[in-house]
Design an enzyme around this catalytic site. Sequence first.
Site, PDB file in Angstrom:
ATOM      1  N   CYS A  59     -14.169  -8.058  24.685  1.00  0.00           N
ATOM      2  CA  CYS A  59     -14.254  -6.586  24.732  1.00  0.00           C
ATOM      3  C   CYS A  59     -12.946  -5.928  25.174  1.00  0.00           C
ATOM      4  O   CYS A  59     -12.475  -4.986  24.533  1.00  0.00           O
ATOM      5  CB  CYS A  59     -15.431  -6.139  25.598  1.00  0.00           C
ATOM      6  SG  CYS A  59     -15.314  -6.571  27.350  1.00  0.00           S
ATOM      7  N   HIS A 114     -18.217  -4.645  30.898  1.00  0.00           N
ATOM      8  CA  HIS A 114     -18.036  -4.609  29.449  1.00  0.00           C
ATOM      9  C   HIS A 114     -17.431  -3.263  29.102  1.00  0.00           C
ATOM     10  O   HIS A 114     -17.663  -2.270  29.795  1.00  0.00           O
ATOM     11  CB  HIS A 114     -19.394  -4.791  28.758  1.00  0.00           C
ATOM     12  CG  HIS A 114     -19.301  -4.928  27.276  1.00  0.00           C
ATOM     13  ND1 HIS A 114     -18.761  -6.045  26.671  1.00  0.00           N
ATOM     14  CD2 HIS A 114     -19.678  -4.092  26.279  1.00  0.00           C
ATOM     15  CE1 HIS A 114     -18.825  -5.893  25.353  1.00  0.00           C
ATOM     16  NE2 HIS A 114     -19.370  -4.710  25.102  1.00  0.00           N
ATOM     17  N   HIS A 125     -17.463  -2.415  19.803  1.00  0.00           N
ATOM     18  CA  HIS A 125     -17.200  -3.367  20.873  1.00  0.00           C
ATOM     19  C   HIS A 125     -17.331  -4.795  20.364  1.00  0.00           C
ATOM     20  O   HIS A 125     -17.879  -5.039  19.297  1.00  0.00           O
ATOM     21  CB  HIS A 125     -18.145  -3.125  22.056  1.00  0.00           C
ATOM     22  CG  HIS A 125     -19.588  -3.379  21.748  1.00  0.00           C
ATOM     23  ND1 HIS A 125     -20.377  -4.218  22.504  1.00  0.00           N
ATOM     24  CD2 HIS A 125     -20.402  -2.909  20.769  1.00  0.00           C
ATOM     25  CE1 HIS A 125     -21.604  -4.238  22.016  1.00  0.00           C
ATOM     26  NE2 HIS A 125     -21.647  -3.455  20.971  1.00  0.00           N
TER      27      HIS A 125
END
Length: 156
Positions: free
Chosen positions: A64, A114, A126
């Site tokens: 990510c 994240h 993502h």
Amino acid sequence: MPATLLSFRAIAAFVIAALLAACSGTPSRQDLSAARQEVVLHAIAQIGTPYRFGGESPGEGFDCSGLVHYTHLSAGISVPRITKAQKKAARGVRRTSARPGDLVFFRTGWRRYHVGILVDDGRFVHAPSKGKKVQITRLDNPYWRKRLSGTRTFLN
């Protein structure tokens, strides 16, 4: 400019215009700075790229924060490589004022974070996790909505 780069830019511009037009509350492509457009275009272009822990390029895959690092660097903006450092270094943005290219941060576990890149006011790009690929996901997805911990940006 090479024909392949010109084709990429034309296709990417069409894709981002279509994505932004799909959401009435989102600013039009003309309202976005060149840097915002570049970040979003490069993020969308990576859809389908495999997840790879520590990855930061299309050839090796992305995690990510590697996707955020790559897309911003492609737009000429240097950002930290790690999610926690990205969150700390970026400027805070109210969720209701967030724009395409801004970052959404999530707390996914104890000491686990994240990050994704907003495409419009309801979706983000993502690199989710091992075995998956870079994708667009809705912010109103119950999993992500519950874990959203902030919206920040490196963009003007």
